[in-house]
Design an enzyme around this catalytic site. Sequence first.
Site, short mmCIF file in Angstrom:
data_model
loop_
_atom_site.label_atom_id
_atom_site.label_comp_id
_atom_site.label_asym_id
_atom_site.label_seq_id
_atom_site.Cartn_x
_atom_site.Cartn_y
_atom_site.Cartn_z
N CYS A 1 7.96 4.60 -2.29
CA CYS A 1 7.04 4.34 -3.24
C CYS A 1 6.61 5.74 -4.01
O CYS A 1 5.74 6.61 -3.71
CB CYS A 1 5.54 3.67 -2.88
SG CYS A 1 5.93 2.13 -2.21
N ASP B 1 -2.48 2.74 -7.51
CA ASP B 1 -3.50 2.27 -8.11
C ASP B 1 -4.24 1.23 -6.88
O ASP B 1 -5.47 0.87 -6.98
CB ASP B 1 -3.58 1.74 -9.44
CG ASP B 1 -2.61 0.39 -9.56
OD1 ASP B 1 -1.74 0.59 -8.81
OD2 ASP B 1 -2.79 -0.16 -10.44
N CYS C 1 12.89 -6.74 -1.26
CA CYS C 1 11.39 -6.41 -1.00
C CYS C 1 11.12 -5.15 -0.12
O CYS C 1 10.37 -4.57 -0.10
CB CYS C 1 10.82 -7.57 -0.54
SG CYS C 1 11.10 -8.10 1.49
#
Length: 402
Positions: free
Chosen positions: A256, A272, A321
Amino acid sequence: MISPNFSLLIKPAGPDCNARCAYCFYAVAAEQFAGGPHRMTVDVLRTVTRKMLRLGLPVSQFCWQGGEPTLMGLEWFQQAVNFQMQFGRSGQSVANALQTNGLLIDEAWAAFLVRYKFLVGVSLDGPAALHDVYRGGGTHARVMRAVGALRTAGVEFNILSVVNRANEGRGREVYRWLRDQGFDFLQFIPAVETDEHGRPRDFAPTPEGYGRFMCEVFDAWVEEGGPGKVYVRLFESVLSRLAGAPAGNCIMDKRCDHYLVVEHNGDVFPCDFFVRPDMRIGNIGESDLPELAAAAGATAFAAAKGVWPRECDACRFLSLCHGGCLKDRERAGGTFSSKAYLCPSYQIFYNHTYEWFARTAARVAARIARPSPPQPAAPGGRNAACPCGSGKKLKECRGKVR
């Protein structure tokens, strides 16, 4: 290290919003910022713009979200564009994306957005009976008026629909309604939030419900023609990943680290969904973006995505995923290494769709690999038709779909 596809997700009005959506995950962010209203100053805006453009990326991507970013007003966004022109070098590519609830969008906003080629995301959960359940009575009509203004002006926009307890069993109905309105670019995201005890909130879809919802949408999408006919973000991401191209969807990545969040006061966070004191990695006024991206908090967060539960190793869908979103892991089990709340959703969806995706992706990959004669440059830039023959716009296709 800053990746070539890095972007900034900017919250100029912080958590402030002119709607009171029951499932809003960002409203809790207001608790950590004193007082209100929360508004980004021109000085912070100048700093954000200058430091982003200084990176010299292939495309400098500014994503404006909230809360509700249009609370800043048109003049403030005009200043944002002026700064981009001031700090950008000749020939430097800049892209602006705006996610909005649509309640303030009128003809003046639409004229501005089309003039500066903003890509707009409009939040719309389906027909009024479903949209207004959690977004508030009467808001649906106002959003549709905003859509009318955007269409009249020629603004490029897509629709973001939140999957929740009210519409989870009505995937085909929601998809068909959106298509009947002429919407060609769709995105569906689940409203997964928990209470202080870790229990799913009343509005959250069940994992089984979200999985079935997306199966229904998929079936309706394929019946209508699938890729090249309607853009559904999840489906296009799966095809891209299986065809050997980047997915363009952070849930499918091993790390990420493709964007940072800048709050109204310049504070920077890795995501966020994690705008909270323990996840703050710095302030844009005090550090440059490469320094912030390399900060211990940012790198630890990025690496946490790759530490999934051991049972995931045996899953044939792992590459789609990589353990799921860190937010869904933490919500479900309290840690980043917990099994994701939506894991059953993925199992339902991919068991239903994987073979079709695999066959179609193989054709995509073969087409991309096949030599073809040189194509003339497409006039009109990112909004032109892609020369690959998919019928998509260049910015949406990039050779990823048949």
